[in-house]
Scaffold this motif. Structure first.
Motif, mmCIF file in Angstrom:
data_model
loop_
_atom_site.group_PDB
_atom_site.id
_atom_site.type_symbol
_atom_site.label_atom_id
_atom_site.label_comp_id
_atom_site.label_asym_id
_atom_site.label_seq_id
_atom_site.Cartn_x
_atom_site.Cartn_y
_atom_site.Cartn_z
ATOM 1 N N ARG A 180 59.081 14.608 -59.885
ATOM 2 C CA ARG A 180 58.145 15.433 -60.547
ATOM 3 C C ARG A 180 57.240 14.335 -61.190
ATOM 4 N NH1 ARG A 180 62.889 18.235 -62.537
ATOM 5 N NH2 ARG A 180 62.607 16.541 -64.407
ATOM 6 N N ALA A 181 57.632 13.164 -61.456
ATOM 7 C CA ALA A 181 56.576 12.306 -61.867
ATOM 8 C C ALA A 181 55.782 11.943 -60.871
ATOM 9 C CB ALA A 181 57.264 10.957 -62.335
ATOM 10 N N PHE A 182 56.214 11.623 -59.476
ATOM 11 C CA PHE A 182 55.478 11.320 -58.422
ATOM 12 C C PHE A 182 54.349 12.608 -58.140
ATOM 13 C CE2 PHE A 182 54.686 11.807 -53.736
ATOM 14 C CZ PHE A 182 54.119 10.576 -53.484
ATOM 15 N N MET A 183 54.929 13.683 -58.425
ATOM 16 C CA MET A 183 53.832 14.848 -58.135
ATOM 17 C C MET A 183 52.852 15.109 -59.346
ATOM 18 S SD MET A 183 56.947 17.746 -57.447
ATOM 19 C CE MET A 183 56.475 18.681 -55.817
ATOM 20 N N LYS A 207 50.238 12.246 -58.242
ATOM 21 C CA LYS A 207 49.323 12.891 -56.931
ATOM 22 C C LYS A 207 48.330 13.903 -57.625
ATOM 23 C CE LYS A 207 51.013 14.581 -53.157
ATOM 24 N NZ LYS A 207 51.884 15.130 -52.044
ATOM 25 N N ILE A 208 48.599 14.693 -58.347
ATOM 26 C CA ILE A 208 47.543 15.740 -59.029
ATOM 27 C C ILE A 208 46.606 14.684 -59.867
ATOM 28 C CG2 ILE A 208 47.325 17.415 -60.924
ATOM 29 C CD1 ILE A 208 50.005 18.402 -60.219
ATOM 30 N N ILE A 209 47.052 13.707 -60.577
ATOM 31 C CA ILE A 209 45.941 12.705 -61.516
ATOM 32 C C ILE A 209 45.293 12.241 -60.340
ATOM 33 C CG2 ILE A 209 45.721 10.739 -62.856
ATOM 34 C CD1 ILE A 209 48.335 12.119 -64.213
ATOM 35 N N LYS A 210 45.568 11.450 -59.249
ATOM 36 C CA LYS A 210 44.871 10.732 -58.218
ATOM 37 C C LYS A 210 43.867 11.728 -57.672
ATOM 38 C CE LYS A 210 48.013 7.198 -57.217
ATOM 39 N NZ LYS A 210 49.148 6.895 -56.474
ATOM 40 N N SER A 211 44.243 13.116 -57.251
ATOM 41 C CA SER A 211 43.407 13.827 -56.752
ATOM 42 C C SER A 211 42.196 14.323 -57.890
ATOM 43 C CB SER A 211 44.140 15.108 -56.292
ATOM 44 O OG SER A 211 43.413 16.391 -56.027
ATOM 45 N N LEU A 212 42.451 14.568 -59.084
ATOM 46 C CA LEU A 212 41.732 14.844 -59.902
ATOM 47 C C LEU A 212 40.692 13.644 -60.104
ATOM 48 C CD1 LEU A 212 43.447 16.704 -62.679
ATOM 49 C CD2 LEU A 212 41.983 17.784 -60.876
ATOM 50 N N ASN A 213 40.935 12.576 -60.159
ATOM 51 C CA ASN A 213 40.175 11.307 -60.355
ATOM 52 C C ASN A 213 39.326 11.091 -59.098
ATOM 53 O OD1 ASN A 213 41.213 10.624 -62.980
ATOM 54 N ND2 ASN A 213 42.719 9.164 -62.262
ATOM 55 N N SER A 214 39.841 11.377 -57.999
ATOM 56 C CA SER A 214 39.097 11.130 -56.729
ATOM 57 C C SER A 214 37.869 12.104 -56.768
ATOM 58 C CB SER A 214 39.894 11.278 -55.459
ATOM 59 O OG SER A 214 40.270 12.506 -55.258
ATOM 60 N N ASP A 215 38.203 13.282 -57.200
ATOM 61 C CA ASP A 215 37.032 14.281 -56.924
ATOM 62 C C ASP A 215 35.815 14.175 -58.131
ATOM 63 O OD1 ASP A 215 38.289 15.817 -55.234
ATOM 64 O OD2 ASP A 215 39.328 17.201 -56.710
ATOM 65 N N GLU A 216 36.290 13.440 -59.206
ATOM 66 C CA GLU A 216 35.168 12.885 -60.146
ATOM 67 C C GLU A 216 34.369 12.021 -59.635
ATOM 68 O OE1 GLU A 216 36.946 11.569 -63.588
ATOM 69 O OE2 GLU A 216 37.805 13.544 -64.363
ATOM 70 N N LYS A 243 49.793 23.176 -53.702
ATOM 71 C CA LYS A 243 50.205 22.186 -52.541
ATOM 72 C C LYS A 243 51.079 20.869 -53.229
ATOM 73 C CE LYS A 243 45.474 20.154 -51.849
ATOM 74 N NZ LYS A 243 44.529 20.258 -51.120
ATOM 75 N N TYR A 244 50.430 20.713 -54.444
ATOM 76 C CA TYR A 244 51.054 19.513 -55.325
ATOM 77 C C TYR A 244 52.219 19.623 -56.010
ATOM 78 C CZ TYR A 244 46.255 17.435 -54.449
ATOM 79 O OH TYR A 244 45.126 17.095 -53.840
ATOM 80 N N TYR A 245 52.395 20.972 -56.375
ATOM 81 C CA TYR A 245 53.719 21.237 -57.100
ATOM 82 C C TYR A 245 54.598 21.881 -56.644
ATOM 83 C CZ TYR A 245 51.344 25.435 -58.702
ATOM 84 O OH TYR A 245 50.684 26.726 -58.858
#
Length: 179
Positions: free
Chosen positions: A163-166, A169-178, A146-148
């Motif tokens: 692509r940089a924006f995508m 979004k992935i990095i923010k998603s991973l950080n929020s899961d931590e 869903k991100y890429y």
């Protein structure tokens, strides 16, 4: 791509090595030209004792001095007898003048058509088949799709920014899961 048996003047080899049969094979594709000199030897010892001298003669009498000749020229050494793994390794990994293939342990009196089929398998992977299989979706895998999905693959600036924006979004998603 196929290998074709071509008439070629290999007398410079035949005169020197009377016990060895020589054949010239060439690819049928004009754009990716490959040639292969097949040396059919009666014994493994003939290969071991003569492969260096044969490659040197091919380099002097047959190859052009252009720099890429070694990458579209093969020397195939064939024998019904088995060659030791070390000798085979040494021959096949020597890249001077031409790439080399050792076909050993073949049936006696193998004809040129059978050799052509074996060399096509070795050189072109003609025995490989591409099979399509449905992709299996793993249910418990993280869904990054869903991100890429839909990421532009060209080199335009707006595509790079998207692509940089995508990735952000992935990095923010991973950080929020931590957290």
């Amino acid at each position: 791509m196929k290998l074709l048996n071509k008439e070629s003047d290999l007398e410079f080899l035949s005169v020197e090595y009377e016990n060895i049969q020589f054949h010239m094979l060439r690819s049928d594709d004009r754009l990716s030209f490959i040639s292969c000199i097949v040396c059919v030897c009666e014994t493994a010892q003939e290969i071991i004792g003569n492969w260096r001298a044969i490659q040197n003669m091919v380099a002097v009498y047959h190859q052009h001095s252009g720099g890429f000749d070694a990458w579209n020229m093969y020397l195939a050494f064939v024998s019904a007898e088995r060659i030791s793994v070390w000798e085979k390794y040494e021959i096949e990994n020597n890249k001077f003048s031409a790439r080399k293939i050792v076909l050993d342990g073949l049936q006696e009196n193998i004809d040129i058509d059978q050799l052509i089929l074996e060399l096509e398998r070795q050189l072109f992977g003609s025995d490989l088949k591409l099979e399509t299989q449905p992709s299996l979706v793993q249910e418990n895998s993280t869904d990054f799709g869903k991100y890429y999905r839909g990421a532009p693959l060209d080199f335009k600036n707006e595509s790079k920014e998207k692509r940089a924006f995508m990735v952000d979004k992935i990095i923010k998603s991973l950080n929020s899961d931590e957290n």
